[in-house]
Design a protein around this motif. Structure first.
Motif, PDB file in Angstrom:
ATOM      1  N   ILE A  59       0.968  -0.982  -0.197  1.00  0.00           N
ATOM      2  CA  ILE A  59      -0.051  -0.047  -0.024  1.00  0.00           C
ATOM      3  C   ILE A  59       0.951   1.561  -0.175  1.00  0.00           C
ATOM      4  CG2 ILE A  59      -1.908   1.463   1.184  1.00  0.00           C
ATOM      5  CD1 ILE A  59      -2.396  -1.558   2.870  1.00  0.00           C
ATOM      6  N   PHE A  60       0.508   2.258  -0.993  1.00  0.00           N
ATOM      7  CA  PHE A  60       1.368   3.486  -0.888  1.00  0.00           C
ATOM      8  C   PHE A  60       0.144   4.390  -0.869  1.00  0.00           C
ATOM      9  CE2 PHE A  60       2.148   7.550  -3.196  1.00  0.00           C
ATOM     10  CZ  PHE A  60       3.213   7.719  -2.678  1.00  0.00           C
ATOM     11  N   TYR A  61       0.393   5.256   0.346  1.00  0.00           N
ATOM     12  CA  TYR A  61      -0.551   6.323   0.366  1.00  0.00           C
ATOM     13  C   TYR A  61      -0.008   7.928   0.817  1.00  0.00           C
ATOM     14  CZ  TYR A  61      -0.096   5.558   5.379  1.00  0.00           C
ATOM     15  OH  TYR A  61       0.393   5.189   6.706  1.00  0.00           O
ATOM     16  N   GLU A  62      -0.691   8.769   0.391  1.00  0.00           N
ATOM     17  CA  GLU A  62      -0.569  10.417   0.950  1.00  0.00           C
ATOM     18  C   GLU A  62      -1.639  10.844   1.313  1.00  0.00           C
ATOM     19  OE1 GLU A  62       1.955  11.691  -2.927  1.00  0.00           O
ATOM     20  OE2 GLU A  62      -0.067  10.914  -3.365  1.00  0.00           O
ATOM     21  N   ARG A  63      -1.383  11.505   2.750  1.00  0.00           N
ATOM     22  CA  ARG A  63      -2.425  12.277   3.452  1.00  0.00           C
ATOM     23  C   ARG A  63      -1.509  13.111   4.340  1.00  0.00           C
ATOM     24  NH1 ARG A  63      -3.544   7.319   7.169  1.00  0.00           N
ATOM     25  NH2 ARG A  63      -2.210   8.140   8.737  1.00  0.00           N
ATOM     26  N   PRO A  64      -2.240  14.248   4.672  1.00  0.00           N
ATOM     27  CA  PRO A  64      -1.706  15.280   5.363  1.00  0.00           C
ATOM     28  C   PRO A  64      -1.700  14.785   6.907  1.00  0.00           C
ATOM     29  CG  PRO A  64      -3.618  16.003   4.796  1.00  0.00           C
ATOM     30  CD  PRO A  64      -3.472  14.735   4.032  1.00  0.00           C
ATOM     31  N   ASP A  65      -0.704  15.276   7.872  1.00  0.00           N
ATOM     32  CA  ASP A  65      -0.715  14.675   9.081  1.00  0.00           C
ATOM     33  C   ASP A  65      -1.286  15.916   9.836  1.00  0.00           C
ATOM     34  OD1 ASP A  65       0.595  12.377   8.721  1.00  0.00           O
ATOM     35  OD2 ASP A  65       2.646  13.214   8.817  1.00  0.00           O
ATOM     36  N   THR A  66      -2.587  15.857   9.784  1.00  0.00           N
ATOM     37  CA  THR A  66      -3.395  16.654  10.478  1.00  0.00           C
ATOM     38  C   THR A  66      -4.736  16.029  11.402  1.00  0.00           C
ATOM     39  OG1 THR A  66      -5.104  17.173   8.830  1.00  0.00           O
ATOM     40  CG2 THR A  66      -3.072  18.583   8.708  1.00  0.00           C
ATOM     41  N   ASP A  67      -5.067  16.658  12.438  1.00  0.00           N
ATOM     42  CA  ASP A  67      -5.920  15.980  13.255  1.00  0.00           C
ATOM     43  C   ASP A  67      -7.441  16.147  12.184  1.00  0.00           C
ATOM     44  OD1 ASP A  67      -6.676  18.270  13.881  1.00  0.00           O
ATOM     45  OD2 ASP A  67      -6.323  17.882  16.149  1.00  0.00           O
ATOM     46  N   GLY A  68      -8.528  15.387  12.492  1.00  0.00           N
ATOM     47  CA  GLY A  68      -9.886  15.899  11.942  1.00  0.00           C
ATOM     48  C   GLY A  68      -9.593  14.981  10.515  1.00  0.00           C
ATOM     49  N   PRO A  69     -10.898  15.225   9.726  1.00  0.00           N
ATOM     50  CA  PRO A  69     -11.177  14.517   8.646  1.00  0.00           C
ATOM     51  C   PRO A  69     -10.218  15.071   7.700  1.00  0.00           C
ATOM     52  CG  PRO A  69     -13.375  15.133   9.547  1.00  0.00           C
ATOM     53  CD  PRO A  69     -12.314  15.733  10.400  1.00  0.00           C
ATOM     54  N   LYS A  70      -9.472  14.069   7.065  1.00  0.00           N
ATOM     55  CA  LYS A  70      -8.718  14.419   5.979  1.00  0.00           C
ATOM     56  C   LYS A  70      -8.494  13.657   4.788  1.00  0.00           C
ATOM     57  CE  LYS A  70      -5.447  12.558   9.212  1.00  0.00           C
ATOM     58  NZ  LYS A  70      -6.417  12.875  10.218  1.00  0.00           N
ATOM     59  N   LEU A  71      -8.249  14.202   3.676  1.00  0.00           N
ATOM     60  CA  LEU A  71      -8.122  13.176   2.362  1.00  0.00           C
ATOM     61  C   LEU A  71      -6.815  12.465   2.227  1.00  0.00           C
ATOM     62  CD1 LEU A  71      -9.909  12.826  -0.280  1.00  0.00           C
ATOM     63  CD2 LEU A  71      -8.163  14.341  -1.419  1.00  0.00           C
ATOM     64  N   SER A  72      -7.087  11.291   1.910  1.00  0.00           N
ATOM     65  CA  SER A  72      -6.129  10.245   1.804  1.00  0.00           C
ATOM     66  C   SER A  72      -6.322   9.695   0.428  1.00  0.00           C
ATOM     67  CB  SER A  72      -5.888   9.211   2.752  1.00  0.00           C
ATOM     68  OG  SER A  72      -5.085   8.160   2.673  1.00  0.00           O
ATOM     69  N   ARG A  73      -5.166   9.591  -0.529  1.00  0.00           N
ATOM     70  CA  ARG A  73      -4.834   9.110  -1.980  1.00  0.00           C
ATOM     71  C   ARG A  73      -4.040   7.926  -1.674  1.00  0.00           C
ATOM     72  NH1 ARG A  73      -7.550  12.411  -5.281  1.00  0.00           N
ATOM     73  NH2 ARG A  73      -7.313  14.624  -4.864  1.00  0.00           N
ATOM     74  N   TYR A  74      -4.722   6.543  -2.005  1.00  0.00           N
ATOM     75  CA  TYR A  74      -3.769   5.429  -1.915  1.00  0.00           C
ATOM     76  C   TYR A  74      -3.801   4.290  -3.360  1.00  0.00           C
ATOM     77  CZ  TYR A  74      -8.612   3.691  -1.136  1.00  0.00           C
ATOM     78  OH  TYR A  74      -9.858   3.344  -1.452  1.00  0.00           O
ATOM     79  N   SER A  75      -2.899   3.607  -3.167  1.00  0.00           N
ATOM     80  CA  SER A  75      -2.868   2.439  -4.233  1.00  0.00           C
ATOM     81  C   SER A  75      -2.543   1.312  -3.665  1.00  0.00           C
ATOM     82  CB  SER A  75      -1.502   2.684  -5.319  1.00  0.00           C
ATOM     83  OG  SER A  75      -2.002   3.977  -6.047  1.00  0.00           O
ATOM     84  N   ILE A  76      -3.245   0.261  -4.147  1.00  0.00           N
ATOM     85  CA  ILE A  76      -3.100  -1.233  -3.053  1.00  0.00           C
ATOM     86  C   ILE A  76      -2.743  -2.063  -4.377  1.00  0.00           C
ATOM     87  CG2 ILE A  76      -4.137  -2.948  -2.162  1.00  0.00           C
ATOM     88  CD1 ILE A  76      -5.807  -0.704  -0.878  1.00  0.00           C
ATOM     89  N   SER A  77      -1.798  -2.954  -4.113  1.00  0.00           N
ATOM     90  CA  SER A  77      -1.484  -4.119  -4.887  1.00  0.00           C
ATOM     91  C   SER A  77      -1.547  -5.437  -3.841  1.00  0.00           C
ATOM     92  CB  SER A  77       0.034  -4.148  -5.448  1.00  0.00           C
ATOM     93  OG  SER A  77       0.237  -5.007  -6.224  1.00  0.00           O
TER      94      SER A  77
END
Length: 174
Positions: A59-77
């Motif tokens: 799994i590769f993912y990118e998301r901001p390190d903040t609290d509360g709801p945040k967008l995460s983009r990911y790729s899974i193999s």
């Protein structure tokens, strides 16, 4: 790249949270054991998730390190040989660290609700609102906030970063 809106929070009363999640999902949840190995990566996070049953996911993912709801983009193999893949990635990239947890998964609408017991850290919950292509980030955040309220998750219990970050921070503080 698929995406979801996520939150993570510390859980003080495991049984009470599990009752609320079970009521909302109309199930007792599914127990999943996971051993995540994080690799050194210049952007985002790269982890190999071993389900301890001969299967796993890279799994590769990118998301901001903040609290509360945040967008995460990911790729899974998917992988059918996590130990071999771990050896290759360890040689190529180096290991940042490992996280072992027992996860209880509940499905509530489009949201994956995780009740996690993380080795060395304690009890946490995660919400992953799996975004539909037509949904905006704001709509996903509204779903997450609504579920936080229904599950009794307070703003004060929100956590930033990944479990790996919390483990590494603990070692720095020690």
């Amino acid at each position: 790249m698929p995406s979801n809106v996520e939150i993570k929070a510390k859980v003080s009363d495991l049984e009470e949270f599990a009752k609320k999640a079970a009521r909302l999902s109309q199930s007792e949840g599914t127990i999943i054991r996971q051993h995540d190995t994080f690799f050194n990566c210049s952007g985002g996070r790269l982890k190999l998730r071993d389900f301890m049953n001969g299967s796993g996911q890279l799994i590769f993912y990118e998301r901001p390190d903040t609290d509360g709801p945040k967008l995460s983009r990911y790729s899974i193999s998917p992988t059918s040989d996590p130990p071999s893949l771990k050896a290759v990635l360890s040689d190529a990239l180096g290991v940042k660290g490992e996280v072992r947890k027992e996860r209880r998964l509940f499905l509530i609408g489009q949201t994956r609700v995780h009740l996690d017991t993380v080795e060395g850290l304690g009890h946490f919950m995660e919400l992953e609102v799996v975004m539909r292509p037509e949904q905006s980030v704001e709509e996903g955040q509204q779903v997450a906030v609504g579920l936080m309220e229904q599950l009794g998750v307070s703003e004060e219990s929100l956590v930033t970063g990944a479990y790996m970050d919390l483990i590494l921070k603990g070692h720095e503080d020690a």
